[in-house]
Design an enzyme around this catalytic site. Sequence first.
Site, PDB file in Angstrom:
ATOM      1  N   TYR A   2      13.721  31.497   4.494  1.00 41.42           N
ATOM      2  CA  TYR A   2      12.461  32.118   4.940  1.00 41.42           C
ATOM      3  C   TYR A   2      12.415  32.306   6.447  1.00 41.42           C
ATOM      4  CZ  TYR A   2      10.328  31.000   0.391  1.00 41.42           C
ATOM      5  OH  TYR A   2      10.024  30.913  -0.931  1.00 41.42           O
ATOM      6  N   CYS A  27      12.783  24.823   2.496  1.00 39.99           N
ATOM      7  CA  CYS A  27      11.834  25.413   1.549  1.00 39.99           C
ATOM      8  C   CYS A  27      11.064  24.307   0.831  1.00 39.99           C
ATOM      9  CB  CYS A  27      12.572  26.260   0.509  1.00 39.99           C
ATOM     10  SG  CYS A  27      13.683  27.489   1.193  1.00 39.99           S
ATOM     11  N   ARG A  39     -11.190  -0.193  13.830  1.00 38.41           N
ATOM     12  CA  ARG A  39     -11.048   0.502  12.548  1.00 38.41           C
ATOM     13  C   ARG A  39     -12.111  -0.040  11.597  1.00 38.41           C
ATOM     14  NH1 ARG A  39      -5.112   0.933   9.854  1.00 38.41           N
ATOM     15  NH2 ARG A  39      -5.436  -1.269   9.386  1.00 38.41           N
ATOM     16  N   ASP A  87      11.258  23.541  -2.371  1.00 33.04           N
ATOM     17  CA  ASP A  87      12.031  22.863  -3.408  1.00 33.04           C
ATOM     18  C   ASP A  87      13.535  22.876  -3.174  1.00 33.04           C
ATOM     19  OD1 ASP A  87       9.521  22.934  -5.025  1.00 33.04           O
ATOM     20  OD2 ASP A  87       9.984  25.080  -4.973  1.00 33.04           O
ATOM     21  N   ARG A  92       1.483 -10.687   7.242  1.00 30.42           N
ATOM     22  CA  ARG A  92       1.325  -9.501   6.386  1.00 30.42           C
ATOM     23  C   ARG A  92       2.357  -8.425   6.726  1.00 30.42           C
ATOM     24  NH1 ARG A  92      -4.040  -9.723   8.739  1.00 30.42           N
ATOM     25  NH2 ARG A  92      -3.534  -7.697   9.661  1.00 30.42           N
ATOM     26  N   HIS A 109      -6.441  -7.451  12.860  1.00 27.07           N
ATOM     27  CA  HIS A 109      -5.266  -6.568  12.792  1.00 27.07           C
ATOM     28  C   HIS A 109      -4.910  -6.068  14.188  1.00 27.07           C
ATOM     29  CE1 HIS A 109      -2.335  -4.066  10.845  1.00 27.07           C
ATOM     30  NE2 HIS A 109      -2.858  -2.954  11.289  1.00 27.07           N
ATOM     31  N   LYS A 162       0.831  -1.211   0.000  1.00 23.53           N
ATOM     32  CA  LYS A 162       0.000   0.000   0.000  1.00 23.53           C
ATOM     33  C   LYS A 162       0.862   1.257   0.000  1.00 23.53           C
ATOM     34  CE  LYS A 162      -0.431  -0.336   5.027  1.00 23.53           C
ATOM     35  NZ  LYS A 162      -1.272  -0.852   6.116  1.00 23.53           N
TER      36      LYS A 162
END
Length: 388
Positions: free
Chosen positions: A282, A329, A153, A331, A238, A182, A55
Amino acid sequence: MWGKIADMHISNHPTISINGVLRPTYVEIDLERLTENYRAIQQQVGAAMVMPILKANAYGHGLIEVAMHMQKIDVPYLGVAYLEEGLLLREAGITTPILVLGGIIGSQVPLFIKNDLTLTASSIEKLEHVDRAAKQVGKQAKVHLKIDTGMERIGVHYYNAKDFLKASLDYKHIEVEGVFSHFANADSLDLASAKLQLERFNEVLKFYEDRALPVPIRHIANSGAVLQLPESYFELVRPGILTYGVYPAGDIPRSVPVSPALVWKSRVVYFKVVKPGHPVSYGSRWESDHMVRVVTVPVGYGDGYFRAMTGKAEVILRGKKYPVVGSICMDQMMVNIEWDSAYNDDEVILIGEAEGERITCEDLAEWAGTIPYEVLTNINTRVPRVYV
Ligand SMILES: *Cc1c(COP(=O)(O)O)cnc(C)c1O
């Protein structure tokens, strides 16, 4: 809708490179390492089947490529959270059985059946719906029954499970292949909660024994339980995060030897000298009281390098650790190398090791105030994945 899913898949796929030039920030995945980890887990769990959990883009490692690899090494089953993840795998030609672990809505059911995806059924109403849909599609639906033994859940509460299991026997168009639960606390050193859940699960499973019915595939063990609860292995385990070579918690016994399959790298794109009294980035949150050399690295929170790590994060450059300085930042970010040397193009390691120095996803988790799971799944699709 279908076209959109397909397009999205291609644009995420797998190495974002223009004319063969890779983005300088990328993640490297060692597929052989995944094999070793899978085999180490198999070794631990003996006769139980191992279902790697893929997942959330295979915990950031790349859903399709990891699935292709797992299929190549003949894993018996794959687990994902969402229908859409299962559909992407089928679209990519994966024929290995796939269990979708998450909750579902009614309109999704026919797509499960048509694409041979195993459903998680977590109520009698869902079973009824699946049976009707399967009849309409003209195909048996494969189902695993979800029992809630303490996670709260999805799943039928263990104290109501008997009616659920009884009902599940009556549907002509459903094959009940599995029954599972689970753990909420299998990664804790205190196993009292996990043991209580296991006890409740065992109690529910007596239903089959009491009626001399064939027992479906039983499963409950996630990575934490694989590491420290052998009595929970049943017919299938799992493991998610353990498959990728990361332990679910820092203090858990490392009873299965695995190692990380993912390395995150970038490169120096800018070098400068920063004078005292000239704050960096920043908010001007950091400045030096002496002259320093600062390099800029093209990665930021827009790639999943958490801004919350500002003031804590370190990277490895030329075999040495240096602090990230100033706000991270979107990027880019800046690294203080004091008076050492560095050049444009030099490799910068965000997660990985070099010359005896090591930065792990656990380190990033600690700096960001989160768990390793989120560090891995947060590395987003703007970061190309390279497979070695
Ligand atoms: C995510 C998940 C797993 C795997 O968990 P790990 O802690 O990564 O091993 C197993 N089962 C279910 C139902 C899950 O949602």
